[in-house]
Design an enzyme around this catalytic site. Structure first.
Site, PDB file in Angstrom:
ATOM      1  N   HIS A  66       0.907  -1.206  -0.103  1.00 48.81           N
ATOM      2  CA  HIS A  66       0.139   0.036  -0.047  1.00 48.81           C
ATOM      3  C   HIS A  66       0.803   1.233   0.072  1.00 48.81           C
ATOM      4  CE1 HIS A  66      -2.244   3.094   1.611  1.00 48.81           C
ATOM      5  NE2 HIS A  66      -3.538   2.722   1.143  1.00 48.81           N
TER       6      HIS A  66
ATOM      7  N   HIS B 127      -8.602  -1.490  -3.712  1.00 49.69           N
ATOM      8  CA  HIS B 127      -7.318  -1.387  -4.207  1.00 49.69           C
ATOM      9  C   HIS B 127      -7.038  -2.606  -5.067  1.00 49.69           C
ATOM     10  CE1 HIS B 127      -6.098   1.956  -2.115  1.00 49.69           C
ATOM     11  NE2 HIS B 127      -5.941   1.313  -0.710  1.00 49.69           N
TER      12      HIS B 127
ATOM     13  N   GLY C 168     -10.938  -5.507  -1.246  1.00 51.09           N
ATOM     14  CA  GLY C 168     -11.298  -4.318  -1.188  1.00 51.09           C
ATOM     15  C   GLY C 168     -10.900  -3.316  -2.485  1.00 51.09           C
TER      16      GLY C 168
END
Length: 290
Positions: free
Chosen positions: A55, A118, A116
């Protein structure tokens, strides 16, 4: 007897550590090259690159942790090209990593613990905008290897592997995660909590640092109402950062460290790589979570 010089000793130790690190890297690179050569001397085709997609974090410990984790992956699979790309905040950014690969084949494995936005949108869109022939793996969790890492981290923090029944009846764990607006993210985290509860033999409640509910404080209140006052926080984060720190600070008893460079994490990244490599291209990446 001649007294030792502490500064000289520290300098010598640092030099030896640096030399050992260099020799390890040379050995790893040599093993990588040899693995590409078959017994008859011909060159084997290079496997698709593994691109680990993190991330990104403003906490410098996160980047150093991820880099150390990738070193463990390389040690487990000499000959496999392993690269790092970030969604945001840290370099190299994923588009830059993909650009450096040209039109090669690559498997993108998110260093993310649940489904999710992403995984469903950001990473596939970045891959589609590159020349790389890319496939995107699913989230790391839920998976028994994550439970293995969570359990080890709790034991390291002080969780007793054997307790009497009265102690067990007042014990519980909060699985502290980042949180997401995607309802499937909560499903994945809840499944991990269920697996961890089976391993520990006590209730495990998921709680979230942001976006989703309940918060860690809400989970603590719920457990206290149930007579569970001996509560540990299990850090369900891949690396140190603000959310992991805030959740740990709320612990009334012990809090485990993030999953970080636990050996199970390196094995899980390779498992997702192998799984995606053997999955037909028509399969949706978010379904590859077994």
């Amino acid at each position: 007897m001649t007294a030792s010089n502490p500064l000289h000793d520290e300098s010598t130790t640092a030099h030896l550590d640096s030399t050992a690190h260099l020799m390890n890297r040379i050995s790893s690179q040599l093993a990588s090259q040899l693995s590409l050569v078959s017994l008859d001397g011909s060159r084997r085709p290079e496997p698709p690159a593994l691109v680990v997609v993190a991330h990104g974090s403003r906490d410098p410990r996160a980047l150093s942790t991820v880099r150390a984790l990738l070193d463990k992956v390389r040690a487990l699979r000499p000959g496999l090209p392993v690269h790092l790309g970030h969604i945001e905040l840290n370099e190299p950014l994923l588009p830059d990593t993909l650009a450096s690969l040209g039109d090669r084949e690559a498997i993108l494995v998110p260093l993310l613990l649940s489904r999710g936005y992403h995984i469903k949108r950001d990473i596939p869109e970045m891959a589609a905008e590159s020349r790389v022939r890319a496939r995107v793996a699913g989230a790391l969790g839920p998976h028994p290897l994550l439970v293995e890492a969570l359990y080890t981290r709790l034991v390291e923090a002080g969780w007793r592997t054997r307790t009497d029944e009265p102690t067990r009846r007042e014990s519980a764990v909060i699985l502290a995660a980042a949180g997401s607006r995607d309802p499937e993210s909560k499903v994945d985290t809840s499944r991990t909590a269920h697996l961890l509860a089976g391993r520990l033999g006590v209730p495990v409640i998921p709680a979230y640092a942001t976006t989703a509910a309940p918060t860690v404080q809400d989970a603590l209140a719920e457990l206290a109402a149930r007579g569970r006052t001996r509560v540990a926080i299990a850090s369900y984060f891949t690396a140190p950062g603000r959310f992991a720190t805030e959740c740990a600070q709320a612990a009334p008893w012990i809090a485990s460290a993030p999953l970080g460079t636990h050996p199970a994490m390196a094995r899980l990244l390779l498992h997702r790589y192998d799984q995606t490599l053997s999955t037909p291209l028509t399969a949706a990446p978010e379904l590859a979570t077994a």
